[in-house]
Design a protein around this motif. Structure first.
Motif, PDB file in Angstrom:
ATOM      1  N   SER A 159       0.851  -1.188   0.000  1.00 49.32           N
ATOM      2  CA  SER A 159       0.000   0.000   0.000  1.00 49.32           C
ATOM      3  C   SER A 159       0.885   1.235   0.000  1.00 49.32           C
ATOM      4  CB  SER A 159      -0.906   0.002   1.231  1.00 49.32           C
ATOM      5  OG  SER A 159      -1.757   1.133   1.243  1.00 49.32           O
ATOM      6  N   SER A 160       0.312   2.337  -0.442  1.00 47.29           N
ATOM      7  CA  SER A 160       1.037   3.603  -0.408  1.00 47.29           C
ATOM      8  C   SER A 160       0.112   4.701   0.082  1.00 47.29           C
ATOM      9  CB  SER A 160       1.591   3.954  -1.795  1.00 47.29           C
ATOM     10  OG  SER A 160       0.523   4.159  -2.707  1.00 47.29           O
ATOM     11  N   LEU A 161       0.757   5.708   0.641  1.00 37.84           N
ATOM     12  CA  LEU A 161       0.057   6.897   1.119  1.00 37.84           C
ATOM     13  C   LEU A 161       0.737   8.108   0.490  1.00 37.84           C
ATOM     14  CD1 LEU A 161      -1.454   8.914   2.951  1.00 37.84           C
ATOM     15  CD2 LEU A 161       0.080   8.242   4.804  1.00 37.84           C
ATOM     16  N   HIS A 162      -0.004   8.880  -0.268  1.00 32.67           N
ATOM     17  CA  HIS A 162       0.530  10.073  -0.912  1.00 32.67           C
ATOM     18  C   HIS A 162      -0.112  11.299  -0.276  1.00 32.67           C
ATOM     19  CE1 HIS A 162       2.298  12.466  -4.156  1.00 32.67           C
ATOM     20  NE2 HIS A 162       1.151  13.118  -4.191  1.00 32.67           N
ATOM     21  N   ILE A 163       0.712  12.257   0.114  1.00 33.69           N
ATOM     22  CA  ILE A 163       0.211  13.511   0.664  1.00 33.69           C
ATOM     23  C   ILE A 163       0.573  14.644  -0.284  1.00 33.69           C
ATOM     24  CG2 ILE A 163       0.241  15.120   2.603  1.00 33.69           C
ATOM     25  CD1 ILE A 163       0.991  12.828   4.441  1.00 33.69           C
ATOM     26  N   THR A 164      -0.424  15.401  -0.667  1.00 30.57           N
ATOM     27  CA  THR A 164      -0.228  16.546  -1.555  1.00 30.57           C
ATOM     28  C   THR A 164      -0.151  17.825  -0.729  1.00 30.57           C
ATOM     29  OG1 THR A 164      -1.509  15.428  -3.281  1.00 30.57           O
ATOM     30  CG2 THR A 164      -1.207  17.807  -3.509  1.00 30.57           C
ATOM     31  N   ALA A 165       0.819  18.649  -1.067  1.00 31.83           N
ATOM     32  CA  ALA A 165       0.969  19.949  -0.386  1.00 31.83           C
ATOM     33  C   ALA A 165       0.952  19.783   1.124  1.00 31.83           C
ATOM     34  CB  ALA A 165      -0.116  20.917  -0.842  1.00 31.83           C
ATOM     35  N   ALA A 166       1.948  19.097   1.631  1.00 27.71           N
ATOM     36  CA  ALA A 166       2.011  18.785   3.059  1.00 27.71           C
ATOM     37  C   ALA A 166       1.976  20.044   3.919  1.00 27.71           C
ATOM     38  CB  ALA A 166       3.273  17.977   3.360  1.00 27.71           C
ATOM     39  N   GLN A 167       1.357  19.908   5.080  1.00 26.38           N
ATOM     40  CA  GLN A 167       1.258  20.998   6.033  1.00 26.38           C
ATOM     41  C   GLN A 167       1.841  20.562   7.373  1.00 26.38           C
ATOM     42  OE1 GLN A 167      -2.882  22.108   6.188  1.00 26.38           O
ATOM     43  NE2 GLN A 167      -2.965  22.623   4.008  1.00 26.38           N
ATOM     44  N   PRO A 168       2.269  21.510   8.201  1.00 28.60           N
ATOM     45  CA  PRO A 168       2.831  21.128   9.512  1.00 28.60           C
ATOM     46  C   PRO A 168       1.904  20.241  10.328  1.00 28.60           C
ATOM     47  CG  PRO A 168       3.330  23.415   9.043  1.00 28.60           C
ATOM     48  CD  PRO A 168       2.405  22.940   7.942  1.00 28.60           C
ATOM     49  N   GLY A 169       0.609  20.389  10.147  1.00 28.94           N
ATOM     50  CA  GLY A 169      -0.353  19.552  10.859  1.00 28.94           C
ATOM     51  C   GLY A 169      -0.326  18.103  10.430  1.00 28.94           C
ATOM     52  N   ASP A 170       0.366  17.791   9.337  1.00 29.99           N
ATOM     53  CA  ASP A 170       0.503  16.406   8.886  1.00 29.99           C
ATOM     54  C   ASP A 170       1.625  15.682   9.626  1.00 29.99           C
ATOM     55  OD1 ASP A 170      -0.044  17.512   5.480  1.00 29.99           O
ATOM     56  OD2 ASP A 170      -1.512  16.736   6.935  1.00 29.99           O
ATOM     57  N   THR A 171       2.392  16.419  10.403  1.00 30.92           N
ATOM     58  CA  THR A 171       3.501  15.818  11.150  1.00 30.92           C
ATOM     59  C   THR A 171       2.999  14.711  12.055  1.00 30.92           C
ATOM     60  OG1 THR A 171       4.881  17.787  11.090  1.00 30.92           O
ATOM     61  CG2 THR A 171       5.229  16.285  12.934  1.00 30.92           C
ATOM     62  N   GLY A 172       3.707  13.594  12.044  1.00 34.48           N
ATOM     63  CA  GLY A 172       3.335  12.475  12.907  1.00 34.48           C
ATOM     64  C   GLY A 172       3.936  11.177  12.418  1.00 34.48           C
ATOM     65  N   LEU A 173       3.633  10.116  13.139  1.00 37.19           N
ATOM     66  CA  LEU A 173       4.081   8.768  12.766  1.00 37.19           C
ATOM     67  C   LEU A 173       2.956   8.092  12.008  1.00 37.19           C
ATOM     68  CD1 LEU A 173       6.248   6.498  13.128  1.00 37.19           C
ATOM     69  CD2 LEU A 173       4.970   5.792  15.157  1.00 37.19           C
ATOM     70  N   TYR A 174       3.224   7.675  10.787  1.00 39.83           N
ATOM     71  CA  TYR A 174       2.228   7.012   9.955  1.00 39.83           C
ATOM     72  C   TYR A 174       2.472   5.506  10.004  1.00 39.83           C
ATOM     73  CZ  TYR A 174       0.692  11.515   8.308  1.00 39.83           C
ATOM     74  OH  TYR A 174       0.176  12.792   8.254  1.00 39.83           O
ATOM     75  N   LEU A 175       1.470   4.794  10.467  1.00 39.28           N
ATOM     76  CA  LEU A 175       1.565   3.344  10.640  1.00 39.28           C
ATOM     77  C   LEU A 175       0.613   2.639   9.689  1.00 39.28           C
ATOM     78  CD1 LEU A 175       1.346   3.441  14.519  1.00 39.28           C
ATOM     79  CD2 LEU A 175       3.329   2.580  13.291  1.00 39.28           C
ATOM     80  N   CYS A 176       1.106   1.577   9.057  1.00 41.42           N
ATOM     81  CA  CYS A 176       0.190   0.731   8.308  1.00 41.42           C
ATOM     82  C   CYS A 176      -0.012  -0.555   9.103  1.00 41.42           C
ATOM     83  CB  CYS A 176       0.689   0.441   6.899  1.00 41.42           C
ATOM     84  SG  CYS A 176       2.182  -0.559   6.786  1.00 41.42           S
ATOM     85  N   ALA A 177      -1.160  -1.159   8.935  1.00 44.77           N
ATOM     86  CA  ALA A 177      -1.487  -2.377   9.671  1.00 44.77           C
ATOM     87  C   ALA A 177      -2.340  -3.266   8.791  1.00 44.77           C
ATOM     88  CB  ALA A 177      -2.221  -2.043  10.968  1.00 44.77           C
ATOM     89  N   GLY A 178      -1.956  -4.532   8.708  1.00 51.53           N
ATOM     90  CA  GLY A 178      -2.690  -5.473   7.874  1.00 51.53           C
ATOM     91  C   GLY A 178      -3.492  -6.449   8.715  1.00 51.53           C
ATOM     92  N   SER A 179      -4.600  -6.886   8.143  1.00 49.78           N
ATOM     93  CA  SER A 179      -5.396  -7.895   8.838  1.00 49.78           C
ATOM     94  C   SER A 179      -5.760  -9.008   7.866  1.00 49.78           C
ATOM     95  CB  SER A 179      -6.668  -7.291   9.434  1.00 49.78           C
ATOM     96  OG  SER A 179      -7.565  -6.907   8.410  1.00 49.78           O
ATOM     97  N   TYR A 180      -5.989 -10.191   8.444  1.00 52.42           N
ATOM     98  CA  TYR A 180      -6.382 -11.349   7.657  1.00 52.42           C
ATOM     99  C   TYR A 180      -7.887 -11.557   7.825  1.00 52.42           C
ATOM    100  CZ  TYR A 180      -1.373 -12.204   7.607  1.00 52.42           C
ATOM    101  OH  TYR A 180      -0.013 -12.071   7.440  1.00 52.42           O
ATOM    102  N   SER A 181      -8.512 -12.057   6.800  1.00 49.83           N
ATOM    103  CA  SER A 181      -9.956 -12.219   6.787  1.00 49.83           C
ATOM    104  C   SER A 181     -10.459 -12.971   8.012  1.00 49.83           C
ATOM    105  CB  SER A 181     -10.382 -12.971   5.520  1.00 49.83           C
ATOM    106  OG  SER A 181     -11.780 -13.146   5.508  1.00 49.83           O
ATOM    107  N   GLY A 182     -11.409 -12.363   8.699  1.00 51.88           N
ATOM    108  CA  GLY A 182     -12.030 -13.007   9.847  1.00 51.88           C
ATOM    109  C   GLY A 182     -11.256 -12.888  11.140  1.00 51.88           C
ATOM    110  N   TYR A 183     -10.076 -12.287  11.098  1.00 51.16           N
ATOM    111  CA  TYR A 183      -9.276 -12.146  12.308  1.00 51.16           C
ATOM    112  C   TYR A 183      -9.338 -10.712  12.820  1.00 51.16           C
ATOM    113  CZ  TYR A 183      -7.284 -16.773  11.663  1.00 51.16           C
ATOM    114  OH  TYR A 183      -7.130 -18.116  11.532  1.00 51.16           O
ATOM    115  N   SER A 184      -9.362 -10.583  14.121  1.00 52.41           N
ATOM    116  CA  SER A 184      -9.479  -9.262  14.718  1.00 52.41           C
ATOM    117  C   SER A 184      -8.127  -8.619  15.001  1.00 52.41           C
ATOM    118  CB  SER A 184     -10.269  -9.354  16.026  1.00 52.41           C
ATOM    119  OG  SER A 184      -9.611 -10.215  16.928  1.00 52.41           O
TER     120      SER A 184
END
Lengths: 111, 116
Positions: A72-97
Motif C-alpha cells: 500500500s502507499s500513502l501520498h500527501i499533496t501539499a504537506a502541512q505542519p499539521g501532517d507531522t506524525g508517525l504514519y503506521l500501516c497495519a494489515g489484517s487477515y480475513s475473519g481475524y481481529s
C-alpha cells in the motif's frame, strides 16, 4: 521477521511539498489500515482499504492498496505542519481481529 | 462517545514496584487489546480479549505481566515486579468490525511508563 516493512523510516520536508510513503509485505492481507500517531497520543485510524487496486482519498491524502493486496502507499499533496506524525500501516487477515503493524514512517513537515 | 480512556497518562516508579494500568474501552466494542510501543520494537501486541475472555496472551513478555477484564467496560494490565526494561508506552485499544471483513481498532492515548 518484520511482516510489514514501511519506508522511508523518517522523512523531513518543507510545507507545500508532496510525498509518498510505502508499506510492503510478502503476505496477502484481506485489508490494510493506515493510522497517524501524533506525539504523546495514540494512533488514530485514517482509512481502511479492502479491495486490490482500491484508491481512497481523504482531503490531501491518497491511499492505494496494491492489486495483489500485499502493499500500500500513502501520498500527501501539499504537506502541512499539521501532517507531522508517525504514519503506521497495519494489515489484517480475513475473519481475524488482530492487526500486524509496521514500524511506521515518521514525517516532519516544517513551516 | 469519549473514546478509549486510559489511566494514568504517566507513571514513574522504582524497580520492583507493582504497576497497574487501566483501560475503559468504547461501549459496544467486543474486543480489547493491550499493546506496548518502543522505538526499537514498534507496536507489540501483548494480549487481547473477546467478550471479556482472554484469547491470546502469547505476546506477554514474562510472568511478571498479567491482564484482566472483569467486565465489558474495564481492563487492567499489571506488572509485578516492574523492571527498567518495561519502560515504554502502553496502549489499550478496542475494536469493532468495519467494512467487509476488516476489523478496526481504536486506540487510547496511552500510558507512558518509566521504571527507574
Amino acid at each position: 521477521t518484520q511482516l510489514l516493512e514501511q519506508s522511508p523510516q523518517f522523512l523531513s520536508i518543507q510545507e507545500g511539498e508532496n510525498l509518498t510513503v510505502y508499506c510492503n509485505s510478502s503476505s496477502v492481507f484481506s485489508s490494510l489500515q493506515w493510522y497517524r500517531q501524533e506525539p504523546g497520543e495514540g494512533p488514530v485510524l485514517l482509512v481502511t482499504v479492502v479491495t486490490g487496486g482500491e484508491v481512497k482519498k481523504l482531503k490531501r491524502l491518497t491511499f492505494q492498496f496494491g492489486d495483489a493486496r500485499k502493499d500500500s502507499s500513502l501520498h500527501i499533496t501539499a504537506a502541512q505542519p499539521g501532517d507531522t506524525g508517525l504514519y503506521l500501516c497495519a494489515g489484517s487477515y480475513s475473519g481475524y481481529s488482530t492487526l500486524t503493524f509496521g514500524k511506521g514512517t515518521m514525517l516532519l513537515v516544517s513551516p | 462517545d469519549a473514546g478509549v480512556i486510559q489511566s494514568p497518562r504517566h507513571e514513574v516508579t522504582e524497580m520492583g514496584q507493582e504497576v497497574t494500568l487501566r483501560c475503559k474501552p468504547i461501549s459496544g466494542h467486543d474486543y480489547l487489546f493491550w499493546y506496548r510501543q518502543t522505538m526499537m520494537r514498534g507496536l507489540e501486541l501483548l494480549i487481547y480479549f473477546n467478550n471479556n475472555v482472554p484469547i491470546d496472551d502469547s505476546g506477554m513478555p514474562e510472568d511478571r505481566f498479567s491482564a484482566k477484564m472483569p467486565n465489558a467496560s474495564f481492563s487492567t494490565l499489571k506488572i509485578q515486579p516492574s523492571e527498567p526494561r518495561d519502560s515504554a508506552v502502553y496502549f489499550c485499544a478496542s475494536g469493532a468490525w468495519g467494512q467487509g471483513t476488516s476489523y478496526e481498532q481504536y486506540f487510547g492515548p496511552g500510558t507512558r511508563l518509566t521504571v527507574t
